[in-house]
Enzyme design. Structure first.
Site, PDB file in Angstrom:
ATOM      1  N   VAL A  12       0.850  -1.202   0.000  1.00  0.00           N
ATOM      2  CA  VAL A  12       0.000   0.000   0.000  1.00  0.00           C
ATOM      3  C   VAL A  12       0.882   1.247   0.000  1.00  0.00           C
ATOM      4  O   VAL A  12       1.920   1.292   0.670  1.00  0.00           O
ATOM      5  CB  VAL A  12      -0.948  -0.021   1.232  1.00  0.00           C
ATOM      6  N   PRO A  15       1.292   8.542   1.435  1.00  0.00           N
ATOM      7  CA  PRO A  15       1.972   9.816   1.167  1.00  0.00           C
ATOM      8  C   PRO A  15       3.048  10.080   2.245  1.00  0.00           C
ATOM      9  O   PRO A  15       2.807   9.858   3.439  1.00  0.00           O
ATOM     10  CB  PRO A  15       0.842  10.845   1.249  1.00  0.00           C
ATOM     11  N   ALA A  16       4.216  10.530   1.809  1.00  0.00           N
ATOM     12  CA  ALA A  16       5.356  10.649   2.727  1.00  0.00           C
ATOM     13  C   ALA A  16       5.152  11.713   3.802  1.00  0.00           C
ATOM     14  O   ALA A  16       5.790  11.681   4.852  1.00  0.00           O
ATOM     15  CB  ALA A  16       6.616  10.967   1.927  1.00  0.00           C
ATOM     16  N   GLY A  18       2.081  13.677   6.008  1.00  0.00           N
ATOM     17  CA  GLY A  18       0.654  13.685   6.340  1.00  0.00           C
ATOM     18  C   GLY A  18       0.318  14.840   7.259  1.00  0.00           C
ATOM     19  O   GLY A  18       1.190  15.648   7.615  1.00  0.00           O
ATOM     20  N   GLY A  20      -1.400  15.903  10.930  1.00  0.00           N
ATOM     21  CA  GLY A  20      -1.841  15.424  12.241  1.00  0.00           C
ATOM     22  C   GLY A  20      -2.897  16.335  12.848  1.00  0.00           C
ATOM     23  O   GLY A  20      -2.922  17.538  12.569  1.00  0.00           O
ATOM     24  N   ASP A  45      -3.904  12.020   9.801  1.00  0.00           N
ATOM     25  CA  ASP A  45      -3.724  11.128  10.954  1.00  0.00           C
ATOM     26  C   ASP A  45      -4.570  11.621  12.117  1.00  0.00           C
ATOM     27  O   ASP A  45      -4.310  12.691  12.682  1.00  0.00           O
ATOM     28  CB  ASP A  45      -2.259  11.094  11.402  1.00  0.00           C
ATOM     29  N   TYR A  50      -8.794  11.334  20.077  1.00  0.00           N
ATOM     30  CA  TYR A  50      -8.674  12.789  19.885  1.00  0.00           C
ATOM     31  C   TYR A  50     -10.040  13.470  19.892  1.00  0.00           C
ATOM     32  O   TYR A  50     -10.121  14.709  19.963  1.00  0.00           O
ATOM     33  CB  TYR A  50      -7.975  13.148  18.561  1.00  0.00           C
ATOM     34  N   LYS A  75      -6.697   5.534  15.055  1.00  0.00           N
ATOM     35  CA  LYS A  75      -6.118   4.637  16.063  1.00  0.00           C
ATOM     36  C   LYS A  75      -7.188   4.193  17.055  1.00  0.00           C
ATOM     37  O   LYS A  75      -8.061   4.993  17.433  1.00  0.00           O
ATOM     38  CB  LYS A  75      -4.998   5.351  16.841  1.00  0.00           C
ATOM     39  N   HIS A 108      -3.247   2.366  19.443  1.00  0.00           N
ATOM     40  CA  HIS A 108      -2.665   3.651  19.846  1.00  0.00           C
ATOM     41  C   HIS A 108      -1.483   3.482  20.813  1.00  0.00           C
ATOM     42  O   HIS A 108      -0.543   4.288  20.809  1.00  0.00           O
ATOM     43  CB  HIS A 108      -3.756   4.496  20.500  1.00  0.00           C
TER      44      HIS A 108
HETATM   45  P1  NDP Z   1       4.102  18.578  16.011  1.00  0.00           P
HETATM   46  O1  NDP Z   1       5.562  18.279  16.081  1.00  0.00           O
HETATM   47  O2  NDP Z   1       3.386  18.350  14.739  1.00  0.00           O
HETATM   48  O3  NDP Z   1       3.926  20.082  16.498  1.00  0.00           O
HETATM   49  C1  NDP Z   1       2.653  20.662  16.574  1.00  0.00           C
HETATM   50  C2  NDP Z   1       2.805  21.988  17.301  1.00  0.00           C
HETATM   51  O4  NDP Z   1       3.635  22.848  16.548  1.00  0.00           O
HETATM   52  C3  NDP Z   1       1.518  22.722  17.500  1.00  0.00           C
HETATM   53  O5  NDP Z   1       1.609  23.417  18.723  1.00  0.00           O
HETATM   54  C4  NDP Z   1       1.488  23.710  16.315  1.00  0.00           C
HETATM   55  O6  NDP Z   1       0.754  24.844  16.689  1.00  0.00           O
HETATM   56  C5  NDP Z   1       2.956  24.029  16.143  1.00  0.00           C
HETATM   57  N1  NDP Z   1       3.397  24.261  14.771  1.00  0.00           N
HETATM   58  C6  NDP Z   1       3.016  23.576  13.658  1.00  0.00           C
HETATM   59  N2  NDP Z   1       3.679  23.995  12.586  1.00  0.00           N
HETATM   60  C7  NDP Z   1       4.527  24.961  13.001  1.00  0.00           C
HETATM   61  C8  NDP Z   1       5.465  25.762  12.330  1.00  0.00           C
HETATM   62  N3  NDP Z   1       5.682  25.635  11.026  1.00  0.00           N
HETATM   63  N4  NDP Z   1       6.170  26.647  13.071  1.00  0.00           N
HETATM   64  C9  NDP Z   1       5.959  26.765  14.393  1.00  0.00           C
HETATM   65  N5  NDP Z   1       5.088  26.032  15.086  1.00  0.00           N
HETATM   66  C10 NDP Z   1       4.362  25.130  14.389  1.00  0.00           C
HETATM   67  O7  NDP Z   1       3.431  17.779  17.234  1.00  0.00           O
HETATM   68  P2  NDP Z   1       2.134  16.889  17.415  1.00  0.00           P
HETATM   69  O8  NDP Z   1       2.163  16.432  18.821  1.00  0.00           O
HETATM   70  O9  NDP Z   1       0.906  17.532  16.956  1.00  0.00           O
HETATM   71  O10 NDP Z   1       2.417  15.607  16.505  1.00  0.00           O
HETATM   72  C11 NDP Z   1       1.993  15.533  15.165  1.00  0.00           C
HETATM   73  C12 NDP Z   1       0.896  14.501  15.010  1.00  0.00           C
HETATM   74  O11 NDP Z   1       1.342  13.227  15.451  1.00  0.00           O
HETATM   75  C13 NDP Z   1      -0.329  14.750  15.900  1.00  0.00           C
HETATM   76  O12 NDP Z   1      -1.128  15.813  15.459  1.00  0.00           O
HETATM   77  C14 NDP Z   1      -0.984  13.412  15.870  1.00  0.00           C
HETATM   78  O13 NDP Z   1      -1.661  13.204  14.642  1.00  0.00           O
HETATM   79  C15 NDP Z   1       0.241  12.500  16.010  1.00  0.00           C
HETATM   80  N6  NDP Z   1       0.546  12.185  17.425  1.00  0.00           N
HETATM   81  C16 NDP Z   1       0.453  10.873  17.821  1.00  0.00           C
HETATM   82  C17 NDP Z   1       0.722  10.486  19.097  1.00  0.00           C
HETATM   83  C18 NDP Z   1       0.619   9.061  19.471  1.00  0.00           C
HETATM   84  O14 NDP Z   1       0.636   8.750  20.670  1.00  0.00           O
HETATM   85  N7  NDP Z   1       0.503   8.155  18.534  1.00  0.00           N
HETATM   86  C19 NDP Z   1       1.106  11.444  20.136  1.00  0.00           C
HETATM   87  C20 NDP Z   1       1.224  12.806  19.636  1.00  0.00           C
HETATM   88  C21 NDP Z   1       0.969  13.126  18.332  1.00  0.00           C
HETATM   89  P3  NDP Z   1      -0.444  25.455  15.774  1.00  0.00           P
HETATM   90  O15 NDP Z   1      -1.445  24.371  15.563  1.00  0.00           O
HETATM   91  O16 NDP Z   1      -0.958  26.585  16.612  1.00  0.00           O
HETATM   92  O17 NDP Z   1       0.229  25.900  14.504  1.00  0.00           O
END
Ligand code: NDP
Length: 294
Positions: A12, A15-16, A18, A20, A45, A50, A75, A108
């Protein structure tokens, strides 16, 4: 712009890069995902826990894109582990997402204190895969000891292990074990989100001088360099934002290439310090979340 894909161990295509939606409030999720789809993201994702699968579903519908163009990942939460419970949890998620089939369905977390329920949940994923209700299955936050416990008991190798990976916490041992088994490492917090939205956590990857120096060379941001680093090292990356400018910025990482020395410099930033919770300590009661019906 179309972006590269990664071929999972069952053929499958993922896309590289995604999008979140962890901590994206349910009432903002549709708008954020619609914007991401407009910019060009095709992989979303989310997770049952969530509380925003409905918003993702509304965005899918509003986008007008063909279902076959999208890659939807979600998840199963630990309160829904066990064979029958997980089969039912699929119907909850699919119902909220408004889809018949989920592209990638993960467990998860491992539930080390009730590993039999984790195994039951994984067997349900295998059934869903065999029945064509999901296209690929996987795990999240599995450490080597959890993977070693899982593998002898299962028929289908996980396609993905989604774990915390950013410059300050790289989990090289988990990544190596994933690779040995043909499991794709998918990086959560790929720009180190966990390092800067946690109260009391002093270091931010966004302000790291090594990353900023590399960013200056290409006229890119620190976030773009971290995403490029992850993608170039073969990981799936799934940055989150609710801000249109950042959603676009995070997608724009396929027009430059880091050198081997720059990749190595970022590899050298690993602090070995986890930002998220220790997966070994998670129990059903840790977050007290119950997943509502669709
Ligand atoms: P990220 O590393 O994606 O960082 C997200 C944070 O960074 C938010 O506060 C966002 O704020 C800010 N941000 C985003 N883009 C920028 C940018 N270009 N410059 C400065 N700040 C930025 O962390 P996540 O924890 O969200 O992880 C990504 C995804 O991974 C999650 O959304 C989720 O889908 C998954 N995840 C899975 C987990 C698991 O247990 N399996 C646990 C945690 C995450 P703002 O929205 O205000 O821009």
């Amino acid at each position: 712009m179309s972006i590269p894909t990664i071929t999972l161990n069952n053929g499958v295509e993922l896309p590289a890069l995604g999008f979140g939606v962890f901590q994206t409030p349910p009432d903002e999720t549709q708008v954020a995902v619609v914007e991401a789809l407009r910019v060009g993201y095709r992989h979303i994702d989310t997770a049952a826990s969530y509380g925003n699968e409905r918003g993702v579903g509304a965005a899918i519908k509003a986008s007008g894109l063909a279902r076959s163009e999208l890659f939807i990942e979600t998840k199963i939460w630990v309160t829904d582990y066990g064979y029958d419970e997980t089969l039912h949890s699929f119907t909850k998620s699919a119902g909220k997402l408004g889809v018949e089939q989920i592209d990638l369905l993960l467990l998860h977390q491992p539930l080390p204190s009730a590993f039999d329920r984790t195994l039951g949940a994984y067997r349900a994923l295998e059934t869903l895969l065999a029945d064509g209700r999901v296209r690929a299955i996987g795990i999240s936050n599995f450490l080597p000891e959890h993977l070693e416990r899982l593998l002898p008991e299962i028929k289908v190798m996980p396609a993905v292990n989604q774990i915390e990976v950013h410059p300050y916490f790289q989990q090289r041992a988990v990544q190596a074990l994933n690779a040995r088994h043909g499991i794709l490492t998918q990086a959560w917090a790929p720009i180190g989100g966990i390092t800067f939205y946690r109260p009391g956590f002093s270091k931010s990857t966004l302000a790291d001088p090594v990353i900023l120096d590399i960013a200056a060379v290409y006229g890119k941001s620190a976030a773009q360099v971290m995403l490029r680093w992850g993608a170039q090292e073969g990981r799936s990356v799934i940055p989150k934002s609710v801000k249109p400018a950042r959603i676009a910025e995070n997608f724009d990482v396929f027009d430059f290439k880091l050198t081997a020395a720059q990749l190595a410099a970022i590899d050298g930033l690993d602090s070995l310090e986890r930002g998220g919770p220790d997966p070994s300590s998670i129990t059903v009661d840790t977050f007290k979340r119950v997943i509502p019906e669709a």
